[in-house]
Design an enzyme around this catalytic site. Structure first.
Site, mmCIF file in Angstrom:
data_model
loop_
_atom_site.group_PDB
_atom_site.id
_atom_site.type_symbol
_atom_site.label_atom_id
_atom_site.label_comp_id
_atom_site.label_asym_id
_atom_site.label_seq_id
_atom_site.Cartn_x
_atom_site.Cartn_y
_atom_site.Cartn_z
ATOM 1 N N ALA A 65 24.448 75.321 64.574
ATOM 2 C CA ALA A 65 25.812 74.878 64.847
ATOM 3 C C ALA A 65 26.399 74.418 63.519
ATOM 4 O O ALA A 65 25.666 74.106 62.572
ATOM 5 C CB ALA A 65 25.785 73.744 65.859
ATOM 6 N N GLY A 108 21.129 75.755 66.584
ATOM 7 C CA GLY A 108 21.952 76.509 67.516
ATOM 8 C C GLY A 108 21.786 78.011 67.357
ATOM 9 O O GLY A 108 22.012 78.771 68.300
ATOM 10 N N GLU A 111 18.834 78.805 69.378
ATOM 11 C CA GLU A 111 19.233 78.632 70.785
ATOM 12 C C GLU A 111 20.107 79.787 71.262
ATOM 13 O O GLU A 111 19.963 80.269 72.388
ATOM 14 C CB GLU A 111 19.959 77.288 70.945
ATOM 15 C CG GLU A 111 19.016 76.110 70.715
ATOM 16 C CD GLU A 111 19.734 74.782 70.603
ATOM 17 O OE1 GLU A 111 20.718 74.694 69.841
ATOM 18 O OE2 GLU A 111 19.327 73.825 71.283
ATOM 19 N N GLU A 131 17.062 70.204 64.238
ATOM 20 C CA GLU A 131 18.002 69.128 64.571
ATOM 21 C C GLU A 131 17.451 67.746 64.258
ATOM 22 O O GLU A 131 18.174 66.842 63.852
ATOM 23 C CB GLU A 131 18.385 69.203 66.058
ATOM 24 C CG GLU A 131 19.304 70.363 66.420
ATOM 25 C CD GLU A 131 18.581 71.649 66.764
ATOM 26 O OE1 GLU A 131 17.385 71.806 66.429
ATOM 27 O OE2 GLU A 131 19.228 72.529 67.376
HETATM 28 C C1 HXC Z 1 27.448 74.377 58.230
HETATM 29 C C2 HXC Z 1 26.045 75.496 56.806
HETATM 30 C C3 HXC Z 1 25.008 75.467 57.764
HETATM 31 C C4 HXC Z 1 25.287 74.844 59.020
HETATM 32 C C5 HXC Z 1 24.281 76.465 56.011
HETATM 33 N N1 HXC Z 1 25.543 76.128 55.737
HETATM 34 N N2 HXC Z 1 23.929 76.079 57.232
HETATM 35 N N3 HXC Z 1 27.250 74.951 57.047
HETATM 36 N N4 HXC Z 1 26.510 74.312 59.199
HETATM 37 N N5 HXC Z 1 24.385 74.797 60.006
HETATM 38 C C6 HXC Z 1 26.298 76.367 54.522
HETATM 39 C C7 HXC Z 1 25.861 75.469 53.401
HETATM 40 O O1 HXC Z 1 26.478 74.215 53.494
HETATM 41 C C8 HXC Z 1 26.337 76.238 52.192
HETATM 42 O O2 HXC Z 1 27.707 76.061 52.055
HETATM 43 C C9 HXC Z 1 26.113 77.706 52.622
HETATM 44 O O3 HXC Z 1 26.031 77.685 54.054
HETATM 45 C C10 HXC Z 1 24.816 78.277 52.101
HETATM 46 O O4 HXC Z 1 23.762 77.408 52.459
HETATM 47 P P1 HXC Z 1 22.655 76.898 51.412
HETATM 48 O O5 HXC Z 1 22.045 75.686 52.012
HETATM 49 O O6 HXC Z 1 23.231 76.787 50.051
HETATM 50 O O7 HXC Z 1 21.646 78.145 51.457
HETATM 51 P P2 HXC Z 1 20.071 78.116 51.188
HETATM 52 O O8 HXC Z 1 19.746 77.234 50.025
HETATM 53 O O9 HXC Z 1 19.680 79.556 51.123
HETATM 54 O O10 HXC Z 1 19.411 77.436 52.488
HETATM 55 C C11 HXC Z 1 19.476 78.094 53.720
HETATM 56 C C12 HXC Z 1 19.142 77.093 54.863
HETATM 57 C C13 HXC Z 1 20.025 75.845 54.724
HETATM 58 C C14 HXC Z 1 17.655 76.675 54.767
HETATM 59 C C15 HXC Z 1 19.355 77.817 56.176
HETATM 60 O O11 HXC Z 1 21.392 76.275 54.610
HETATM 61 C C16 HXC Z 1 19.938 74.904 55.886
HETATM 62 O O12 HXC Z 1 18.980 74.140 56.002
HETATM 63 N N6 HXC Z 1 20.967 74.904 56.736
HETATM 64 C C17 HXC Z 1 21.052 73.988 57.868
HETATM 65 C C18 HXC Z 1 20.083 74.388 58.941
HETATM 66 C C19 HXC Z 1 20.158 73.429 60.111
HETATM 67 O O13 HXC Z 1 19.867 72.232 59.975
HETATM 68 N N7 HXC Z 1 20.565 73.945 61.277
HETATM 69 C C20 HXC Z 1 20.684 73.136 62.463
HETATM 70 C C21 HXC Z 1 22.081 72.658 62.574
HETATM 71 S S1 HXC Z 1 22.236 71.523 63.890
HETATM 72 P P3 HXC Z 1 28.367 75.639 50.641
HETATM 73 O O14 HXC Z 1 29.799 75.426 50.970
HETATM 74 O O15 HXC Z 1 27.631 74.442 50.181
HETATM 75 O O16 HXC Z 1 28.107 76.850 49.771
HETATM 76 C C22 HXC Z 1 22.397 72.452 65.231
HETATM 77 C C23 HXC Z 1 22.620 71.650 66.475
HETATM 78 C C24 HXC Z 1 22.534 72.510 67.659
HETATM 79 O O17 HXC Z 1 22.343 73.624 65.213
HETATM 80 C C25 HXC Z 1 22.928 71.729 68.832
HETATM 81 C C26 HXC Z 1 23.923 72.407 69.665
HETATM 82 C C27 HXC Z 1 24.161 73.806 69.420
#
Ligand code: HXC
Length: 257
Positions: A65, A108, A111, A131
């Site tokens: 998400a 998400g 999911e 999460e």
């Molecule tokens: C918003 C995101 C994002 C996310 C990545 N980006 N994931 N933006 N929401 N979930 C953005 C980053 O901010 C960054 O933007 C760009 O995408 C590239 O990401 P990087 O981190 O620079 O890439 P990388 O180093 O290759 O790492 C990849 C990654 C990492 C390991 C996937 O991006 C990451 O850990 N993302 C978050 C994963 C996460 O925690 N997902 C769960 C979310 S909570 P900029 O602008 O900085 O370039 C969730 C809740 C669900 O899903 C509940 C209800 C649905």
């Protein structure tokens, strides 16, 4: 319909939805998920479409998400707007939906893939429920669907630690139906989707409904439901066609009737 966060395409009888926010690794904003729902509605209404494929990019199916959208949320806002509930639309789709997953399917994203009917993964796929690292609980079925796919022990570990599974582990654990090389992912998934779409649509929909019952009811009720669907399938012209074609040693031509 012009979309900003997804691409859609009809390839014969298959409807393809490609998540398309590459700069955010396909982070699933509310706007993106609303577009997915609209695209599914359109494919659901289109009688020529027999199967839908949902995919992302080679680097990310979806990295979760949209954290930037969620960060300012408070409880009242989340509750009042019923945040995330519209995502359920994907699981309610009546026609089969295949998730073609390459790269990250996190939070998400994992999911969303699990809301589809099955997942075919590229060899670079990574699945996880991170999460916990953000101070929240999975909110789109992660604790429930992942547990049903992979069992309590692995689901608990994944949700409590945020550890990612690679494609091999995901296949061993039963989360994905099979793994294909990244370069072949879309070709292979389209072959599977076309195969499904060539069968009788009412019957593929009955199969989907019946398999899903297995998650929601007792065995005895599920068997009864399946038996009724089986009986009902004899009311279709496609049953006559399918069995007739077998007896006559020819290929069936299903007409979705
Ligand atoms: C918003 C995101 C994002 C996310 C990545 N980006 N994931 N933006 N929401 N979930 C953005 C980053 O901010 C960054 O933007 C760009 O995408 C590239 O990401 P990087 O981190 O620079 O890439 P990388 O180093 O290759 O790492 C990849 C990654 C990492 C390991 C996937 O991006 C990451 O850990 N993302 C978050 C994963 C996460 O925690 N997902 C769960 C979310 S909570 P900029 O602008 O900085 O370039 C969730 C809740 C669900 O899903 C509940 C209800 C649905």
């Amino acid at each position: 319909m012009a979309y900003e966060n997804i691409l859609t395409e009809k390839r014969g009888k298959v409807g393809l939805i490609t998540l398309n926010r590459p700069k955010a690794l396909n982070a699933l904003s509310s706007a993106l998920m609303a577009e997915v729902a609209t695209a599914l509605d359109a494919f659901e209404k289109d009688e020529r479409i027999g199967c839908v494929v949902l995919t992302g990019s080679e680097k990310a199916f979806a990295a979760g998400a949209d954290i930037k959208e969620m960060q300012p949320l408070d409880f009242a806002r989340a509750y009042l707007t019923d945040f995330i509930t519209p995502w359920d639309r994907v699981a309610r789709n009546r026609k089969p939906v295949i998730a073609a997953v390459a790269g990250y399917a996190l939070g998400g994203g994992c999911e969303l893939a699990m809301m589809c009917d099955f997942i075919i993964a590229a060899d670079n796929a990574r699945f996880g429920q991170p999460e916990i690292t953000l101070g929240v609980v999975p909110g789109a079925g992660g604790t429930q669907r992942l547990t049903r796919f992979v069992g309590k022990s692995k689901a608990m570990e994944m949700c409590l630690t945020g550890r990612m599974m690679d494609a091999e582990e995901a296949e061993r654990a039963g989360l994905v139906s099979r793994i294909v090389p990244l370069d072949d992912l879309m070709e292979e998934v389209m072959k599977v989707a076309e195969k499904i779409a060539d069968f009788s649509l009412p019957v593929t929909m009955m199969v989907k409904e019946s398999v899903n019952r297995a998650y929601e009811t007792t065995l005895a009720e599920g068997i009864r439901f399946e038996r009724r669907m089986f009986h009902a399938s004899f009311a279709t012209d496609d049953q006559s066609e399918g069995m007739g074609a077998f007896v006559e040693k020819r290929s069936p031509q299903f007409r979705n009737k």
